[in-house]
Write an enzyme that holds these catalytic residues in place. Sequence first.
Site, short mmCIF file in Angstrom:
data_model
loop_
_atom_site.label_atom_id
_atom_site.label_comp_id
_atom_site.label_asym_id
_atom_site.label_seq_id
_atom_site.Cartn_x
_atom_site.Cartn_y
_atom_site.Cartn_z
N ARG A 158 13.07 -3.66 1.92
CA ARG A 158 12.25 -4.46 2.83
C ARG A 158 13.05 -4.98 4.01
O ARG A 158 12.51 -5.25 5.08
CB ARG A 158 11.67 -5.68 2.09
CG ARG A 158 10.64 -5.34 1.04
CD ARG A 158 9.92 -6.61 0.62
NE ARG A 158 9.21 -6.49 -0.63
CZ ARG A 158 7.98 -6.03 -0.76
NH1 ARG A 158 7.33 -5.61 0.30
NH2 ARG A 158 7.40 -5.97 -1.94
N ASP B 230 -3.37 2.01 4.02
CA ASP B 230 -3.18 3.33 3.42
C ASP B 230 -4.55 3.82 2.95
O ASP B 230 -5.30 4.39 3.74
CB ASP B 230 -2.17 3.16 2.27
CG ASP B 230 -1.73 4.46 1.65
OD1 ASP B 230 -1.83 5.50 2.32
OD2 ASP B 230 -1.29 4.44 0.49
N THR B 231 -4.93 3.60 1.71
CA THR B 231 -6.28 3.97 1.27
C THR B 231 -7.33 3.05 1.89
O THR B 231 -8.49 3.43 2.01
CB THR B 231 -6.42 3.85 -0.27
OG1 THR B 231 -6.23 2.50 -0.64
CG2 THR B 231 -5.40 4.73 -0.97
N GLY B 232 -6.92 1.83 2.26
CA GLY B 232 -7.85 0.86 2.82
C GLY B 232 -8.45 -0.06 1.76
O GLY B 232 -9.15 -1.02 2.10
N THR C 154 -7.10 -2.30 -0.30
CA THR C 154 -6.62 -3.68 -0.28
C THR C 154 -7.32 -4.46 0.84
O THR C 154 -7.85 -5.55 0.62
CB THR C 154 -5.10 -3.72 -0.04
OG1 THR C 154 -4.46 -2.92 -1.03
CG2 THR C 154 -4.57 -5.14 -0.12
N LEU C 155 -7.32 -3.88 2.02
CA LEU C 155 -7.88 -4.56 3.18
C LEU C 155 -9.39 -4.75 3.04
O LEU C 155 -9.92 -5.80 3.40
CB LEU C 155 -7.56 -3.74 4.43
CG LEU C 155 -7.69 -4.49 5.72
CD1 LEU C 155 -6.83 -5.73 5.71
CD2 LEU C 155 -7.27 -3.58 6.87
N ARG D 238 4.02 -9.18 -0.02
CA ARG D 238 5.21 -9.60 0.65
C ARG D 238 5.49 -8.74 1.88
O ARG D 238 6.26 -9.11 2.76
CB ARG D 238 6.39 -9.45 -0.32
CG ARG D 238 6.35 -10.50 -1.44
CD ARG D 238 7.32 -10.19 -2.55
NE ARG D 238 6.60 -9.62 -3.69
CZ ARG D 238 7.20 -9.31 -4.83
NH1 ARG D 238 8.50 -9.45 -4.98
NH2 ARG D 238 6.49 -8.83 -5.84
N GLY D 239 4.83 -7.59 1.94
CA GLY D 239 5.16 -6.59 2.97
C GLY D 239 4.93 -7.03 4.40
O GLY D 239 5.59 -6.57 5.31
N PHE E 180 5.72 8.49 2.52
CA PHE E 180 5.99 7.15 2.00
C PHE E 180 7.14 6.54 2.79
O PHE E 180 8.23 7.10 2.84
CB PHE E 180 6.31 7.19 0.51
CG PHE E 180 6.20 5.83 -0.10
CD1 PHE E 180 4.97 5.32 -0.49
CD2 PHE E 180 7.33 5.04 -0.26
CE1 PHE E 180 4.87 4.04 -1.02
CE2 PHE E 180 7.24 3.75 -0.79
CZ PHE E 180 6.01 3.25 -1.17
N LYS F 30 -1.91 4.67 8.01
CA LYS F 30 -1.75 6.03 7.49
C LYS F 30 -3.16 6.59 7.27
O LYS F 30 -3.67 6.62 6.16
CB LYS F 30 -1.05 5.93 6.12
CG LYS F 30 0.05 6.94 5.89
CD LYS F 30 0.48 6.93 4.43
CE LYS F 30 1.67 6.07 4.15
NZ LYS F 30 2.09 6.15 2.72
N GLU G 25 -1.13 -7.43 8.12
CA GLU G 25 -0.79 -6.52 7.03
C GLU G 25 0.40 -5.64 7.41
O GLU G 25 0.65 -5.39 8.59
CB GLU G 25 -1.98 -5.60 6.74
CG GLU G 25 -2.76 -5.94 5.49
CD GLU G 25 -2.06 -5.52 4.20
OE1 GLU G 25 -0.80 -5.51 4.14
OE2 GLU G 25 -2.76 -5.20 3.23
N ASP G 26 1.09 -5.13 6.41
CA ASP G 26 2.17 -4.18 6.69
C ASP G 26 1.63 -2.78 6.98
O ASP G 26 2.02 -2.14 7.94
CB ASP G 26 3.21 -4.15 5.56
CG ASP G 26 2.61 -3.86 4.18
OD1 ASP G 26 1.36 -3.77 4.04
OD2 ASP G 26 3.40 -3.73 3.23
P1 IMP Z 1 -4.02 0.42 0.41
O1 IMP Z 1 -4.83 -0.53 -0.42
O2 IMP Z 1 -3.94 1.77 -0.22
O3 IMP Z 1 -4.45 0.49 1.85
O4 IMP Z 1 -2.55 -0.06 0.30
C1 IMP Z 1 -1.98 -1.01 1.06
C2 IMP Z 1 -0.68 -1.46 0.43
O5 IMP Z 1 0.03 -0.38 -0.23
C3 IMP Z 1 0.23 -1.94 1.51
O6 IMP Z 1 0.04 -3.30 1.77
C4 IMP Z 1 1.60 -1.61 0.95
O7 IMP Z 1 2.09 -2.68 0.19
C5 IMP Z 1 1.40 -0.41 0.05
N1 IMP Z 1 1.79 0.87 0.70
C6 IMP Z 1 0.99 1.87 1.12
N2 IMP Z 1 1.68 2.89 1.68
C7 IMP Z 1 2.98 2.52 1.64
C8 IMP Z 1 4.20 3.13 2.09
O8 IMP Z 1 4.25 4.24 2.66
N3 IMP Z 1 5.34 2.42 1.85
C9 IMP Z 1 5.35 1.21 1.24
N4 IMP Z 1 4.24 0.58 0.83
C10 IMP Z 1 3.05 1.24 1.01
MG MG Z 2 3.45 -3.57 -0.94
#
Ligand code: IMP
Ligand code: MG
Length: 176
Positions: free
Chosen positions: A163, A101-103, A105-106, A41-42, A150, A129, A97-98
């Site tokens: 949100r 972070d770790t990457g 999901t993408l 939803r982000g 965060f 990030k 994408e919003d």
């Molecule tokens: P990744 O798979 O770790 O890159 O995470 C991506 C998802 O984690 C994003 O689409 C967000 O929904 C969530 N996320 C990561 N960091 C934050 C943050 O600082 N605030 C809120 N949501 C976050």
């Molecule tokens: Mg999220």
Amino acid sequence: MEQIGEILISEERIKERVTELGAQISRDYKEKDLVAIGILRGGVMFMSDLIKEIKIPLSIDFMAVSSYGMSTKSSGIVRILKDLDDDIEGKDVLIIEDIVDTGLTLHYLMDYLKSRHPRSVKVCSFLDKPSRRKIEVPIDYLGFEIPDKFVVGYGLDYAQKYRNLPYVSVLSEEDL
Ligand code: IMP
Ligand code: MG
């Protein structure tokens, strides 16, 4: 209780950057068949503002994935909660994408979408990030790079809250 801390990115800065990104995407996709895929939803607030600044024909679609649950730490497990409605074969896909972070999901999403044979797949992320990256992913269009904090607002949540804030704010440390 968690608390909203400093404002990291103001509404004005967001507006400016979104306008720039929209102009850039409009130029780059002029001769293409653009499908903007919002990640629920982000990514919704960013997407709705961004597509108003894209001045060429496009279609939109959405996917919902879950990797976090209620926690602020990534599990690395990605689940598809909602799939695309339309076929993307031969289309020029832009993932909206919003935050990266770790990457994880993408990375998963890119593989998944590529398996549907689009002509191209690129990424537009509101935030990055980079300090927390576990797997390398390309970000073709980026709103802002942020430090390892965060953040909430402009689509981003903590336990589904915040949100609707029109700016990006840091959540205070003590409850995370
Ligand atoms: P990744 O798979 O770790 O890159 O995470 C991506 C998802 O984690 C994003 O689409 C967000 O929904 C969530 N996320 C990561 N960091 C934050 C943050 O600082 N605030 C809120 N949501 C976050
Ligand atoms: Mg999220």
